[in-house]
Design a protein around this motif. Structure first.
Motif, mmCIF file in Angstrom:
data_model
loop_
_atom_site.group_PDB
_atom_site.id
_atom_site.type_symbol
_atom_site.label_atom_id
_atom_site.label_comp_id
_atom_site.label_asym_id
_atom_site.label_seq_id
_atom_site.Cartn_x
_atom_site.Cartn_y
_atom_site.Cartn_z
ATOM 1 N N ASN A 1 -4.620 -1.784 4.089
ATOM 2 C CA ASN A 1 -4.337 -2.961 3.260
ATOM 3 C C ASN A 1 -3.034 -2.794 2.497
ATOM 4 O O ASN A 1 -2.193 -3.696 2.449
ATOM 5 C CB ASN A 1 -5.477 -3.189 2.261
ATOM 6 C CG ASN A 1 -6.554 -4.116 2.805
ATOM 7 O OD1 ASN A 1 -6.381 -4.746 3.844
ATOM 8 N ND2 ASN A 1 -7.666 -4.188 2.109
ATOM 9 N N ILE A 2 -2.860 -1.628 1.885
ATOM 10 C CA ILE A 2 -1.686 -1.389 1.038
ATOM 11 C C ILE A 2 -0.411 -1.336 1.874
ATOM 12 O O ILE A 2 0.569 -2.038 1.593
ATOM 13 C CB ILE A 2 -1.873 -0.089 0.231
ATOM 14 C CG1 ILE A 2 -3.117 -0.192 -0.655
ATOM 15 C CG2 ILE A 2 -0.636 0.205 -0.613
ATOM 16 C CD1 ILE A 2 -3.540 1.107 -1.299
ATOM 17 N N VAL B 1 -6.446 4.833 -4.696
ATOM 18 C CA VAL B 1 -7.454 4.778 -3.618
ATOM 19 C C VAL B 1 -7.895 6.188 -3.237
ATOM 20 O O VAL B 1 -9.088 6.436 -3.008
ATOM 21 C CB VAL B 1 -6.893 4.022 -2.395
ATOM 22 C CG1 VAL B 1 -7.795 4.203 -1.182
ATOM 23 C CG2 VAL B 1 -6.740 2.544 -2.720
ATOM 24 N N LEU C 1 -8.681 1.946 3.947
ATOM 25 C CA LEU C 1 -8.308 1.141 2.783
ATOM 26 C C LEU C 1 -6.791 1.136 2.592
ATOM 27 O O LEU C 1 -6.220 0.175 2.070
ATOM 28 C CB LEU C 1 -8.996 1.672 1.519
ATOM 29 C CG LEU C 1 -10.514 1.466 1.429
ATOM 30 C CD1 LEU C 1 -11.080 2.211 0.225
ATOM 31 C CD2 LEU C 1 -10.856 -0.023 1.339
ATOM 32 N N HIS C 2 -6.152 2.217 3.034
ATOM 33 C CA HIS C 2 -4.695 2.300 2.899
ATOM 34 C C HIS C 2 -3.982 1.314 3.827
ATOM 35 O O HIS C 2 -2.813 0.992 3.603
ATOM 36 C CB HIS C 2 -4.216 3.723 3.202
ATOM 37 C CG HIS C 2 -4.701 4.738 2.218
ATOM 38 N ND1 HIS C 2 -4.235 4.806 0.920
ATOM 39 C CD2 HIS C 2 -5.631 5.723 2.332
ATOM 40 C CE1 HIS C 2 -4.831 5.798 0.289
ATOM 41 N NE2 HIS C 2 -5.692 6.369 1.116
ATOM 42 N N PHE D 1 -5.985 -2.707 -10.142
ATOM 43 C CA PHE D 1 -4.620 -2.829 -9.642
ATOM 44 C C PHE D 1 -3.731 -3.585 -10.630
ATOM 45 O O PHE D 1 -2.526 -3.370 -10.676
ATOM 46 C CB PHE D 1 -4.637 -3.480 -8.257
ATOM 47 C CG PHE D 1 -5.446 -2.682 -7.279
ATOM 48 C CD1 PHE D 1 -4.871 -1.623 -6.594
ATOM 49 C CD2 PHE D 1 -6.791 -2.942 -7.093
ATOM 50 C CE1 PHE D 1 -5.623 -0.849 -5.722
ATOM 51 C CE2 PHE D 1 -7.549 -2.169 -6.225
ATOM 52 C CZ PHE D 1 -6.958 -1.123 -5.539
ATOM 53 N N PHE E 1 -0.857 2.550 -5.951
ATOM 54 C CA PHE E 1 -2.071 1.994 -5.337
ATOM 55 C C PHE E 1 -2.730 3.011 -4.405
ATOM 56 O O PHE E 1 -3.949 3.188 -4.428
ATOM 57 C CB PHE E 1 -1.734 0.725 -4.558
ATOM 58 C CG PHE E 1 -1.420 -0.472 -5.424
ATOM 59 C CD1 PHE E 1 -1.524 -0.404 -6.801
ATOM 60 C CD2 PHE E 1 -1.024 -1.676 -4.853
ATOM 61 C CE1 PHE E 1 -1.248 -1.510 -7.601
ATOM 62 C CE2 PHE E 1 -0.751 -2.790 -5.634
ATOM 63 C CZ PHE E 1 -0.856 -2.694 -7.012
ATOM 64 N N THR F 1 -7.970 -3.912 -3.096
ATOM 65 C CA THR F 1 -6.710 -3.375 -2.575
ATOM 66 C C THR F 1 -5.860 -4.477 -1.958
ATOM 67 O O THR F 1 -4.635 -4.480 -2.100
ATOM 68 C CB THR F 1 -6.963 -2.287 -1.512
ATOM 69 O OG1 THR F 1 -7.873 -2.791 -0.523
ATOM 70 C CG2 THR F 1 -7.528 -1.025 -2.128
ATOM 71 N N SER G 1 -2.272 -5.418 -3.511
ATOM 72 C CA SER G 1 -1.141 -5.086 -2.649
ATOM 73 C C SER G 1 -0.388 -6.320 -2.174
ATOM 74 O O SER G 1 0.814 -6.261 -1.918
ATOM 75 C CB SER G 1 -1.628 -4.288 -1.436
ATOM 76 O OG SER G 1 -2.319 -3.129 -1.844
#
Length: 434
Positions: free
Chosen positions: A102-103, A194, A99-100, A406, A190, A144, A148
């Motif tokens: 995406n950020i 997560v 998922l990170h 977010f 963010f 996310t 982001s």
């Protein structure tokens, strides 16, 4: 006639014009022309001609089409695949895992794009299918990405910061520097969310994958080198004082063409499509800026901004109370207009109040962009929501619900820069003093 009534009538006229669905720039010109003809003795035609020419004849604005063209070229390259392949191996052991991507992917692409919608589309077309196939929670995967992608407005080179700098005659280089730490702050918030969410919702996370040896992770990172080189070449040249934003934009276009050529995605069709896309977007923004400049001059002739600033001053609002009121105002306005339109529509009226309150305009530019970022994920006119709706097939309000956490995190980021202004001002003050 009382200027307060004039302001109300002009405001209602603007809302009525926008409600008809006509272009924002045409609405700006129409309201300004009505104000000049009915309320001012100065000749409307010559004033409009001089103002439009003056708004277009700006060296700072030459960076705008170049940065847009750079983003269009990269949008058509395989940059998203390279970023996913380079980042994913390092995220597997972090709570929240991929998922990170995406950020961080949005943060990296924002540093070479300047566009929120382009960031959402570029990163999402690679990451969403991958996350879906690996069993990640769809709400978090889309949320996310929606949140982001707004970093495209904040992390330099930001198109909206160029527009704000041109409209307020502030240094674009300083605005770019001021956006770095707040952009990093939003990324950190963010990622922190997560991590916390994944620890509290372990059942919604897919099974752990086999760890990747350090040597393979380092080898995979090579695919990030081209985009890192672009960031260093474009943003680094500005921070080092080697190039102006316009010169750095030209460097970015050359580097993006080279990157696209080496990746095998530079064809005659992709080149022409990128050029046409950049031309359309640049013309749209230039048209809006011209209309906003004419409206600014018309409002100056009527004296409305001066009276409004005096009225606000008479209320004796503290800077904090003023910012709170402006935050609500901008978020509501952003529900119906895109970010650039919000900036150019409000600059002429808001700036006198902000200056009277003693608020630094560089800081205010970053604050404004952060608040406008929120509007990118609020219905009914959230551009990131439209992009993700087309990519996922979900209803726009469902996508907005996924992005809601977010939205609140961006409110937290805004509160932090209000409480600690040096988050914004430290880097430009330090770099420009050396």
């Amino acid at each position: 006639m009382d200027l307060s009534l004039v302001a109300v009538f002009l405001g209602l006229g603007m809302l009525a014009a926008l409600a008809t669905g006509i272009w924002v720039a045409v609405a700006l010109f129409a309201v300004a022309l009505v104000a000049m003809v009915l309320l001012v003795s100065a000749p409307a035609g010559p004033v409009m001609a001089i103002t439009v020419w003056g708004s277009a004849n700006s060296w700072d604005l030459t960076a705008l089409p170049m940065f847009i063209w750079m983003g269009e070229i990269l949008f058509r390259s395989r940059l998203s695949e390279d970023m996913f392949a380079g980042l994913a191996p390092w995220m597997r052991n972090l709570p929240g895992r991929l998922l990170h991507v995406n950020i961080l992917g949005c943060g990296i692409f924002a540093a070479v794009s300047g566009s929120s919608a382009a960031t959402a589309a570029t990163v999402g077309r690679m990451s969403l299918p991958e996350l879906r196939s690996r069993g990640y929670d769809e709400n978090m995967a889309i949320g996310t990405l929606a949140g982001s992608a707004t970093l495209g407005l904040l992390i330099p080179p930001s198109i909206i910061l160029i527009v704000f700098g041109a409209a307020t005659e502030q240094s674009i280089s300083r605005l770019f520097m001021a956006g770095v730490l707040p952009g990093a702050l939003v990324c950190a918030l963010f990622m922190g969310y997560v991590i916390l969410w994944s620890m509290l919702n372990r059942s919604k996370m897919p099974p752990k994958e086999d760890p990747i040896p350090l040597r393979e992770r380092i080898y995979a990172t090579r695919r990030l080198f081209p985009v890192i080189a672009m960031i260093v070449g474009v943003i680094g040249s500005i921070y080092a004082g080697l190039a102006s934003p316009t010169e750095a934009a030209a460097i970015g276009v050359v580097l993006s063409l080279i990157l696209s050529w080496f990746s095998g995605t530079l064809t005659r069709k992709s080149f022409v499509d990128a050029l046409l896309g950049a031309t359309k977007t640049s013309c749209m923004i230039a048209f809006i800026l011209a209309g906003a400049a004419f409206l600014t001059v018309a409002m100056g002739y009527t004296g409305i901004p001066r009276e409004l600033a005096a009225w606000i001053g008479g209320m004796e609002l503290t800077p904090l109370e003023l910012l709170l009121a402006l935050t609500v105002f901008f978020v509501v306005l952003g529900c119906f207009l895109d970010g650039i339109s919000v900036v150019v529509l409000t600059t002429s009226v808001i700036l006198p109040m902000v200056q009277q309150a003693g608020i630094d305009l560089i800081w205010f530019g970053i604050y404004l962009v952060l608040v406008v970022e929120m509007s990118q994920i609020t219905p009914p006119v959230g551009f990131n929501l439209f992009v993700l709706q087309s990519m996922t097939g979900h209803n726009i309000f469902r996508v907005a619900k996924m992005a809601l956490p977010f939205f609140f995190l961006m409110i937290v980021a805004t509160a932090l820069i209000v409480a600690f202004p040096q988050i914004v001002l430290w880097l430009p003050n330090t770099m420009m003093s050396n």
